[in-house]
Design a protein around this motif. Structure first.
Motif: not given
Length: 142
Positions: A80-100
């Protein structure tokens, strides 16, 4: 996972699923291979170096593949440490893709900690603490 490693695992599972000569009536074993990546945070290089040189591209290419390729694909992630770093850099669109992808079960967070614990030596209190950290992160992101 390299193609060679995937083929080796598939071969082992195939052999393990064959009925024995003693009983041709045994049920067949079905094996599933689920792609994952294990990235040690700070093992040989700093967490930032590992993220910059490897992890960012692993997560980016994996999310793109899950989004645009075969819808039967699944992927599990533990650090999760790496995922957190990656997720924080993403656009809202990409974040929504991840949530989906998470909601559909195609992307799954496993282990439950900031990093994958070493089950051979970690005490139970440390493992519970790791899971508490992950829960806090997901409550923040979602």
């Amino acid at each position: 996972m390299s193609r060679a490693a995937a083929l080796l695992i598939a071969a082992v599972l195939s052999v393990a699923s064959l009925p024995s000569a003693a009983s041709e009536q045994q049920d067949m074993l079905t094996g599933y291979i689920i792609a994952h990546s294990h990235c040690d945070a700070g093992w040989r290089v700093t967490i930032e170096e590992y993220y910059e040189t490897s992890v960012r591209s692993i997560l980016t290419s994996t999310i793109e593949a899950l989004q645009h390729e075969n819808v039967d694909r699944r992927f599990i992630w533990a650090e999760t440490a790496f995922f957190s770093m990656w997720f924080s850099e993403q656009s809202e669109e990409t974040r929504q893709v991840v949530r989906d992808l998470v909601a559909s079960g195609r992307l799954e967070m496993v282990e439950g900690g900031w990093v994958m614990s070493d089950e051979a030596s970690a005490d139970p209190y440390s493992r519970v603490n790791q899971m508490t950290v992950l829960r806090s992160i997901f409550l923040y992101f979602y």
